[in-house]
Design a protein around this motif. Sequence first.
Motif, short mmCIF file in Angstrom:
data_model
loop_
_atom_site.label_atom_id
_atom_site.label_comp_id
_atom_site.label_asym_id
_atom_site.label_seq_id
_atom_site.Cartn_x
_atom_site.Cartn_y
_atom_site.Cartn_z
N ALA A 398 0.83 -1.21 0.00
CA ALA A 398 0.00 0.00 0.00
C ALA A 398 0.86 1.25 0.00
O ALA A 398 0.55 2.23 -0.68
CB ALA A 398 -0.93 -0.02 1.21
N LEU A 419 -8.17 -2.22 -4.03
CA LEU A 419 -8.50 -1.13 -3.12
C LEU A 419 -8.67 0.17 -3.89
O LEU A 419 -7.91 0.45 -4.82
CB LEU A 419 -7.39 -0.94 -2.07
N ASP A 420 -9.66 0.98 -3.47
CA ASP A 420 -9.80 2.31 -4.05
C ASP A 420 -8.76 3.25 -3.41
O ASP A 420 -8.09 2.87 -2.44
CB ASP A 420 -11.22 2.83 -3.87
N SER A 423 -8.99 3.65 0.42
CA SER A 423 -8.62 2.43 1.15
C SER A 423 -7.11 2.21 1.12
O SER A 423 -6.53 1.74 2.11
CB SER A 423 -9.34 1.23 0.55
N VAL A 424 -6.46 2.54 0.01
CA VAL A 424 -5.01 2.40 -0.09
C VAL A 424 -4.32 3.23 0.98
O VAL A 424 -3.43 2.77 1.70
CB VAL A 424 -4.51 2.82 -1.49
N LEU A 427 -4.93 1.85 4.51
CA LEU A 427 -4.10 0.68 4.78
C LEU A 427 -2.66 1.08 5.06
O LEU A 427 -2.01 0.50 5.94
CB LEU A 427 -4.17 -0.28 3.59
N VAL A 478 -14.51 0.56 5.44
CA VAL A 478 -13.24 0.14 4.84
C VAL A 478 -12.50 -0.83 5.76
O VAL A 478 -11.99 -1.87 5.32
CB VAL A 478 -12.37 1.39 4.53
N ASN A 481 -14.12 -4.26 5.67
CA ASN A 481 -13.76 -5.00 4.47
C ASN A 481 -12.33 -5.52 4.53
O ASN A 481 -12.04 -6.64 4.09
CB ASN A 481 -13.95 -4.12 3.24
N MET A 482 -11.43 -4.72 5.08
CA MET A 482 -10.03 -5.17 5.20
C MET A 482 -9.92 -6.37 6.14
O MET A 482 -9.14 -7.29 5.89
CB MET A 482 -9.16 -4.03 5.71
#
Length: 491
Positions: A398, A419-420, A423-424, A427, A478, A481-482
Amino acid sequence: TRVLELGCASGGNLIPFATLWPDSRCVGVDSSQRQIEDGRAQVAQLGLTNCDLRHASILDITPDWGQFDYIICHGVWSWVPEDIRAQILRVCHDNLAPQGVAYVSYNTYPGWHMRGAIRDLMRWHAGALADPQQKAQQARAVLQFLCDSTPAEGDAYGLMLRNEARLLAQQGDYYLLHDHLEEVNHPVYVHEFFAQAAAAGLEYLAEANLQTMLPTGLPQATAQTLARIAPDIVRMEQYLDFLRNRTFRQTLLVHQGQKFNRDLTPERLRALAFSSAAQPVGVVDIQSPGNAQFALPSGVQIGAVQPITKAALLQLSQSFPQPMAFDALLDAARAALQPISVAVPDAATRPVDEARLGSDLLQLLLSGVIEIWPQIAIPTATDIGATPRAWPLALQQARAIPDGSAGVVTGMRHEGVGLDPFSVRVLALLDGHHDRSAILDALEPLFVAGTLNVNRDGKPVADPILRRGMLVTQLGNVLHNMQRFALIMRA
């Protein structure tokens, strides 16, 4: 576990494995010095001592390299000259441990007869171009020209062209350049590959994708005829390839003379663990028989009728991504079915529930709804925690993605996770020292600069207070989901 990968590129397959299992020994070989150097740099950044990436030819491998429990050769065999193809099978014999398993993927006929004509067209049209991007662009353009120039209906050739164009539209240029435009592309009938493997002292075990070995989806009369005309597994696999016009295989090989049992029975599952990303659709009544729906992330839905199976699928949905051993899953499902007034499930009914669950799990496995694992635990979080910590490999990946860009990282389930841009960047901050408020504070400059945006009614939100409130909810989603994609370490 000792793992050897032939044609490892920059270690995109080996490095995640070595990171997750520090007691393993991983060796990768590739003839591209640049890719090996890239992989070594990543290995050094992660501090791995169990991953050795070597710049060498597959022809350089000798028995002196030692023996390995698993040998992997993906996307190589069909795309190299004959001497290297023969060497791959020799390595799979000479360097494979007595109980080891080798994986080799390759292109197959009959499917590649038709696909080969498209490859010939692309190579003839774009072969003189040196720039890979231009070559891929022109290859796609000439295929589209043929699609546009053939009848839309009632023309088998045009239908084949459009099907191929649709498949290639879903793939990146790297796939097109490798699979269609490489100088060497050597498909074989599967019985020919099996014969070459046998000549090298290897025996067919199975396909990596178990479902492809079964006559599922075929009419009952077809399956019955196959059972009569295919007395052995080699002929069965070849007939199935003809029936399905197969283009690609992922074959597992073992040393000749190994004794193994291919019978698929519920009892064989009891030493394994299971996971499933399927989630319940609506409220599921587990107390009585009746169809309940569960949906996979792909959108595919499956039904379950038996109470014990519905209860087990609910348990797997709650424990995902962590696999559950059979006995633990059975006991949890039985406990969920007990009335509140009954503290302990009746031991006398356990064998019946065990048989029912085993039978249904086998069918769910063959339909792709559940996955099988050894009885191991992966170090993924069951809850997010106050200061979540990302898996080191995903964190490194990331941080290498530019601000404002989407990207793909690798989860602990050994799969790519898209990942959008938001989200990147989230992370990249999950180092175990940032709580949710600190994460949003660190991202605020990116929103002020317009590198990241949160939209309302299709427009970026400029008001910082409103934006912050919206981001609190978005951050929660987010992180959830991770956790589901096994990107967050357990505490």
